[in-house]
Design an enzyme around this catalytic site. Structure first.
Site, PDB file in Angstrom:
ATOM      1  CE1 TYR A  64       7.205   0.665   8.099  1.00 27.33           C
ATOM      2  CE2 TYR A  64       5.307   1.322   9.414  1.00 27.33           C
ATOM      3  CZ  TYR A  64       6.488   1.640   8.780  1.00 27.33           C
ATOM      4  OH  TYR A  64       6.966   2.931   8.815  1.00 27.33           O
ATOM      5  CB  SER A  65       0.896  -5.911   5.952  1.00 28.95           C
ATOM      6  OG  SER A  65       0.571  -7.213   5.540  1.00 28.95           O
ATOM      7  CB  SER A  66       5.724  -9.263   5.726  1.00 26.29           C
ATOM      8  OG  SER A  66       5.042 -10.083   6.659  1.00 26.29           O
TER       9      SER A  66
END
Length: 288
Positions: A64-66
């Site tokens: 879920y890395s922005s």
């Protein structure tokens, strides 16, 4: 590449800050460069320039890395090829979550690796494998926090030098934003970083990044390692969710639940406890 620079300041009319005798402003870095935004844009700009000679930027992140989403969008806009190495080989072959779906839509090639391989991802042997597989690449660590990314965040501090702010607060995940921000502030200003996770010495990581970027530690800054963790990185705490909803209702600002919601929840608790001197102007960085 377009950007809204400097990013705007928003003064908050909030009785909790007034009771504490504090003037509170938000530095809306989340509006700096949609959809990249905020510290991600500041960190990525110099790294994109580094990647131009080969045309390839390779970077890392969780599911879920922005940062991966931002790197994909920035790379597409810059006309660069991007590769994202994603923690968790159990995700291979599964339907992509919305974050990785958007990264892929922006052209990022995704490779999923095991958690054991993740621990050695930046070792020379591992980097050689990536370069053999994808070609010569400019490699950026997760969060964009390398020396170039830190130097890219100096402008954030410089934009806050002349507004009379005695204290600037931000969330800390890898230390890069705090390292650059503190270096750009004036000599009478200090930065306070609220750690978003408990499993790393973020003060030492920030010092190491400053040494790498500037040859030594710069600025007046500290890290609060506990107040904004709220159970751990990425975990949702009921009191933070309640604060986040109330804040949106009061001020019309939607806070990121992993970083800024925890940051501001902890900051207001500090204000209520009298932890900030009366008469201080405080700026909270909304990094996006």
């Amino acid at each position: 590449m377009r950007s809204l620079s400097p990013s705007p300041l928003q003064e908050l009319d909030d009785e909790r800050a007034r009771r504490a005798g504090v003037r509170l402003l938000l530095k809306r870095d989340d509006l700096l460069h949609p959809p990249v935004s905020g510290s991600k844009w500041r960190k990525l700009q110099p790294n994109l320039e580094r990647a131009r000679p080969t045309g390839l930027l390779l970077t890392f992140g969780g599911a879920y890395s922005s940062h991966l989403r931002a790197a994909a969008a920035a790379g597409r806009e810059a006309g660069l090829r991007t590769v994202g190495i994603v923690r968790g080989d159990e995700l291979r072959g599964r339907e992509l979550n919305p974050v990785l779906t958007q990264a892929a839509a922006d052209g990022m090639e995704l490779e999923f690796i095991s958690r054991s391989a993740w621990r050695s991802r930046m070792e020379p042997e591992a980097l050689a494998v990536w370069r053999d597989r994808y070609g010569p690449a400019w490699v950026v660590p997760e969060g964009g926090s390398n020396a170039d990314g830190v130097r890219g965040c100096v402008s954030l501090g410089e934009e806050l030098r002349d507004i009379g702010a005695g204290l600037v607060v931000c969330s800390v995940g890898t230390g890069g934003l705090l390292a650059g921000l503190a270096a750009g502030l004036g000599p009478d200003q200090r930065a306070l970083g609220f750690a978003a996770l408990a499993h790393a010495d973020l003060a030492e990581e920030t010092r190491a990044l400053q040494r790498e970027a500037f040859g030594g530690v710069r600025g007046h800054w500290t890290v609060d390692a506990e107040a904004a963790v709220f159970g751990g990185y990425g975990r949702r705490a009921p009191e933070v969710d309640a604060f986040r909803g109330d804040f949106e209702g009061r001020h019309g600002v939607v806070l990121d639940p992993t970083y800024e919601a925890k940051l501001l929840c902890a900051l207001f608790a500090r204000l209520q406890a009298g932890g900030v001197a009366h008469g201080t102007t405080v700026v909270a960085v909304v990094a996006g």
